[in-house]
Write a protein that holds these residues in place. Structure first.
Motif, PDB file in Angstrom:
ATOM      1  N   SER A 108      51.219  22.093  41.342  1.00 52.24           N
ATOM      2  CA  SER A 108      50.999  23.539  41.383  1.00 52.24           C
ATOM      3  C   SER A 108      51.946  24.283  40.448  1.00 52.24           C
ATOM      4  O   SER A 108      51.737  25.465  40.156  1.00 52.24           O
ATOM      5  N   ARG A 109      52.993  23.603  39.952  1.00 48.59           N
ATOM      6  CA  ARG A 109      53.939  24.232  39.027  1.00 48.59           C
ATOM      7  C   ARG A 109      53.369  24.376  37.624  1.00 48.59           C
ATOM      8  O   ARG A 109      53.878  25.145  36.815  1.00 48.59           O
ATOM      9  N   LEU A 110      52.341  23.628  37.314  1.00 44.74           N
ATOM     10  CA  LEU A 110      51.810  23.612  35.947  1.00 44.74           C
ATOM     11  C   LEU A 110      51.137  24.939  35.590  1.00 44.74           C
ATOM     12  O   LEU A 110      50.471  25.548  36.428  1.00 44.74           O
ATOM     13  N   PRO A 111      51.293  25.381  34.355  1.00 41.42           N
ATOM     14  CA  PRO A 111      50.611  26.610  33.931  1.00 41.42           C
ATOM     15  C   PRO A 111      49.103  26.401  33.851  1.00 41.42           C
ATOM     16  O   PRO A 111      48.647  25.360  33.388  1.00 41.42           O
ATOM     17  N   LYS A 112      48.350  27.382  34.303  1.00 44.32           N
ATOM     18  CA  LYS A 112      46.895  27.252  34.238  1.00 44.32           C
ATOM     19  C   LYS A 112      46.384  27.387  32.803  1.00 44.32           C
ATOM     20  O   LYS A 112      45.349  26.830  32.461  1.00 44.32           O
ATOM     21  N   LYS A 113      47.130  28.114  32.001  1.00 42.81           N
ATOM     22  CA  LYS A 113      46.766  28.261  30.589  1.00 42.81           C
ATOM     23  C   LYS A 113      48.029  28.087  29.757  1.00 42.81           C
ATOM     24  O   LYS A 113      48.895  28.970  29.746  1.00 42.81           O
ATOM     25  N   PRO A 114      48.167  26.972  29.065  1.00 46.65           N
ATOM     26  CA  PRO A 114      49.364  26.778  28.240  1.00 46.65           C
ATOM     27  C   PRO A 114      49.432  27.808  27.119  1.00 46.65           C
ATOM     28  O   PRO A 114      48.406  28.320  26.664  1.00 46.65           O
ATOM     29  N   ALA A 115      50.659  28.106  26.693  1.00 49.03           N
ATOM     30  CA  ALA A 115      50.837  29.094  25.625  1.00 49.03           C
ATOM     31  C   ALA A 115      50.263  28.587  24.313  1.00 49.03           C
ATOM     32  O   ALA A 115      49.898  29.375  23.439  1.00 49.03           O
ATOM     33  N   GLY A 116      50.193  27.255  24.157  1.00 49.09           N
ATOM     34  CA  GLY A 116      49.641  26.674  22.944  1.00 49.09           C
ATOM     35  C   GLY A 116      48.460  25.783  23.254  1.00 49.09           C
ATOM     36  O   GLY A 116      47.573  26.147  24.031  1.00 49.09           O
ATOM     37  N   LEU A 117      48.468  24.593  22.671  1.00 50.35           N
ATOM     38  CA  LEU A 117      47.376  23.645  22.885  1.00 50.35           C
ATOM     39  C   LEU A 117      47.680  22.621  23.970  1.00 50.35           C
ATOM     40  O   LEU A 117      46.785  21.915  24.423  1.00 50.35           O
ATOM     41  N   ALA A 118      48.943  22.536  24.363  1.00 50.42           N
ATOM     42  CA  ALA A 118      49.319  21.580  25.398  1.00 50.42           C
ATOM     43  C   ALA A 118      50.654  21.978  26.016  1.00 50.42           C
ATOM     44  O   ALA A 118      51.476  22.655  25.386  1.00 50.42           O
ATOM     45  N   HIS A 119      50.846  21.559  27.252  1.00 44.18           N
ATOM     46  CA  HIS A 119      52.109  21.736  27.956  1.00 44.18           C
ATOM     47  C   HIS A 119      52.466  20.392  28.567  1.00 44.18           C
ATOM     48  O   HIS A 119      51.686  19.842  29.352  1.00 44.18           O
ATOM     49  N   LEU A 120      53.627  19.837  28.194  1.00 44.98           N
ATOM     50  CA  LEU A 120      54.006  18.500  28.618  1.00 44.98           C
ATOM     51  C   LEU A 120      55.139  18.542  29.641  1.00 44.98           C
ATOM     52  O   LEU A 120      56.076  19.337  29.508  1.00 44.98           O
ATOM     53  N   VAL A 121      55.054  17.673  30.623  1.00 44.41           N
ATOM     54  CA  VAL A 121      56.155  17.470  31.563  1.00 44.41           C
ATOM     55  C   VAL A 121      56.969  16.288  31.048  1.00 44.41           C
ATOM     56  O   VAL A 121      56.439  15.185  30.856  1.00 44.41           O
ATOM     57  N   LEU A 122      58.243  16.523  30.795  1.00 48.15           N
ATOM     58  CA  LEU A 122      59.133  15.503  30.252  1.00 48.15           C
ATOM     59  C   LEU A 122      60.172  15.101  31.291  1.00 48.15           C
ATOM     60  O   LEU A 122      60.566  15.912  32.137  1.00 48.15           O
TER      61      LEU A 122
ATOM     62  N   GLN B  46      63.300  22.151  23.267  1.00 46.46           N
ATOM     63  CA  GLN B  46      64.250  23.210  22.943  1.00 46.46           C
ATOM     64  C   GLN B  46      63.587  24.565  23.103  1.00 46.46           C
ATOM     65  O   GLN B  46      62.549  24.828  22.490  1.00 46.46           O
ATOM     66  N   GLN B  47      64.185  25.393  23.957  1.00 42.31           N
ATOM     67  CA  GLN B  47      63.680  26.742  24.214  1.00 42.31           C
ATOM     68  C   GLN B  47      62.207  26.737  24.595  1.00 42.31           C
ATOM     69  O   GLN B  47      61.433  27.597  24.171  1.00 42.31           O
ATOM     70  N   GLY B  48      61.837  25.740  25.401  1.00 44.01           N
ATOM     71  CA  GLY B  48      60.475  25.687  25.913  1.00 44.01           C
ATOM     72  C   GLY B  48      59.454  25.074  24.994  1.00 44.01           C
ATOM     73  O   GLY B  48      58.291  24.906  25.381  1.00 44.01           O
ATOM     74  N   LEU B  49      59.846  24.725  23.763  1.00 44.47           N
ATOM     75  CA  LEU B  49      58.914  24.104  22.823  1.00 44.47           C
ATOM     76  C   LEU B  49      59.230  22.624  22.651  1.00 44.47           C
ATOM     77  O   LEU B  49      60.396  22.226  22.611  1.00 44.47           O
ATOM     78  N   VAL B  50      58.196  21.822  22.542  1.00 43.95           N
ATOM     79  CA  VAL B  50      58.342  20.381  22.367  1.00 43.95           C
ATOM     80  C   VAL B  50      58.154  20.050  20.890  1.00 43.95           C
ATOM     81  O   VAL B  50      57.228  20.558  20.247  1.00 43.95           O
ATOM     82  N   SER B  51      59.045  19.202  20.371  1.00 48.94           N
ATOM     83  CA  SER B  51      58.939  18.783  18.977  1.00 48.94           C
ATOM     84  C   SER B  51      59.025  17.266  18.890  1.00 48.94           C
ATOM     85  O   SER B  51      59.497  16.599  19.819  1.00 48.94           O
TER      86      SER B  51
ATOM     87  N   ILE C 295      52.162  13.513  32.486  1.00 48.02           N
ATOM     88  CA  ILE C 295      51.597  14.684  33.165  1.00 48.02           C
ATOM     89  C   ILE C 295      51.593  15.837  32.172  1.00 48.02           C
ATOM     90  O   ILE C 295      52.610  16.129  31.533  1.00 48.02           O
ATOM     91  N   ALA C 296      50.452  16.502  32.036  1.00 47.87           N
ATOM     92  CA  ALA C 296      50.345  17.560  31.031  1.00 47.87           C
ATOM     93  C   ALA C 296      49.213  18.512  31.388  1.00 47.87           C
ATOM     94  O   ALA C 296      48.377  18.236  32.256  1.00 47.87           O
TER      95      ALA C 296
ATOM     96  N   THR D 169      54.196  23.415  24.419  1.00 48.32           N
ATOM     97  CA  THR D 169      55.309  23.803  25.278  1.00 48.32           C
ATOM     98  C   THR D 169      55.632  22.653  26.221  1.00 48.32           C
ATOM     99  O   THR D 169      54.903  21.661  26.298  1.00 48.32           O
ATOM    100  N   GLY D 170      56.739  22.790  26.934  1.00 51.66           N
ATOM    101  CA  GLY D 170      57.111  21.711  27.836  1.00 51.66           C
ATOM    102  C   GLY D 170      58.112  22.149  28.877  1.00 51.66           C
ATOM    103  O   GLY D 170      58.642  23.265  28.851  1.00 51.66           O
ATOM    104  N   GLU D 171      58.378  21.246  29.805  1.00 53.29           N
ATOM    105  CA  GLU D 171      59.370  21.470  30.854  1.00 53.29           C
ATOM    106  C   GLU D 171      60.039  20.143  31.172  1.00 53.29           C
ATOM    107  O   GLU D 171      59.471  19.069  30.938  1.00 53.29           O
ATOM    108  N   HIS D 172      61.253  20.225  31.706  1.00 52.40           N
ATOM    109  CA  HIS D 172      62.022  19.035  32.058  1.00 52.40           C
ATOM    110  C   HIS D 172      61.979  18.859  33.565  1.00 52.40           C
ATOM    111  O   HIS D 172      62.456  19.706  34.315  1.00 52.40           O
ATOM    112  N   TYR D 173      61.399  17.743  34.003  1.00 46.71           N
ATOM    113  CA  TYR D 173      61.328  17.417  35.427  1.00 46.71           C
ATOM    114  C   TYR D 173      62.387  16.362  35.737  1.00 46.71           C
ATOM    115  O   TYR D 173      62.400  15.294  35.114  1.00 46.71           O
ATOM    116  N   SER D 174      63.259  16.653  36.672  1.00 44.22           N
ATOM    117  CA  SER D 174      64.357  15.743  36.980  1.00 44.22           C
ATOM    118  C   SER D 174      64.185  15.032  38.314  1.00 44.22           C
ATOM    119  O   SER D 174      65.108  14.368  38.792  1.00 44.22           O
ATOM    120  N   GLY D 175      63.007  15.157  38.919  1.00 44.85           N
ATOM    121  CA  GLY D 175      62.755  14.503  40.192  1.00 44.85           C
ATOM    122  C   GLY D 175      62.339  13.053  40.023  1.00 44.85           C
ATOM    123  O   GLY D 175      62.451  12.468  38.941  1.00 44.85           O
TER     124      GLY D 175
END
Length: 223
Positions: free
Chosen positions: A115-129, A144-149, A163-164, A195-201
């Motif tokens: 449920s934490r995932l964005p329903k509409k990513p700001a770009g073409l994809a949102h990755l959980v790292l 870095q700053q919410g963007l994945v490179s 997960i994406a 875009t992306g997010e860091h999951y530490s669980g």
């Protein structure tokens, strides 16, 4: 919002368990691996799930049925032969529709809250790292700053969790057949559109018998 679970792999590194059982149905602490995803998606409010399959796919359909046991509606995208990640998703797009969808690798275990995932990513994809596991110390991408490179000199890397959220527009210009997802993601990263997010669980890539045992220990320790 729909979700897709990738379940077409042979699981060759998990033989002999996967000689006669598809990897998504391998038991982890008494529960088929794919069922953890179905439970998590249902708990997060998802209703429609697409599952692709190839190796022993009939077993997956027979076991999961239409998804009613989890309060879900499951559709299947059967592949005559494995189309790899990108090709498999592309084939399933008619079932997924034109809106962004959640993508989950069928061979990972995690306590991530979908449920934490964005329903509409700001770009073409949102990755959980996630933090790099011992078997993948070099990692995959930088965040870095919410963007994945694809990589920044002297910057720390993280590992793609499997997960994406994917916008179908990522596949514009693709053609049917076998191809990987990663090159499409890297092209989008170069445009600053991932875009992306860091999951530490808790998270385990259940790709070998040793990591299967690791996941079982984690699950049993939480019961």
């Amino acid at each position: 919002m729909k979700a897709m679970i990738l379940a077409a792999g042979k699981g060759e590194r998990m033989r002999p368990l996967t000689l006669h059982t598809p990897k998504p149905l391998v038991s982890v602490a008494g529960v088929p691996l794919i069922e953890y995803h179905l439970r998590g998606l249902a708990a997060a409010g998802f209703k429609e799930v697409v599952i692709n399959h190839a190796w022993l796919g009939a077993q997956i359909e027979a076991h999961l049925g239409n998804g009613a046991d989890w309060g879900l509606s499951i559709s299947y995208s059967a592949e005559g032969e494995p189309l790899e990640t990108g090709g498999g998703i592309y084939k399933a797009l008619p079932l997924l529709g034109k809106q962004p969808f959640v993508l989950v690798n069928g061979d990972v275990w995690s306590e991530y809250d979908f449920s934490r995932l964005p329903k509409k990513p700001a770009g073409l994809a949102h990755l959980v790292l996630v933090d790099n596991p011992g078997h993948h110390g070099k990692g995959d991408f930088c965040l870095q700053q919410g963007l994945v490179s694809d990589g920044v000199e002297n910057a720390a890397t993280l590992t793609y969790s499997g997960i994406a959220v994917i916008d179908p527009a990522l596949f514009d210009g693709c053609e049917a057949g076998a191809f990987k997802l990663a090159p499409l993601l890297r092209d989008a990263m170069n445009l600053g559109r991932v875009t992306g997010e860091h999951y530490s669980g808790c998270w385990v890539d259940v790709g070998t018998l040793e990591r299967l045992a690791q996941a079982e220990q984690l699950i049993k320790g939480r019961r």
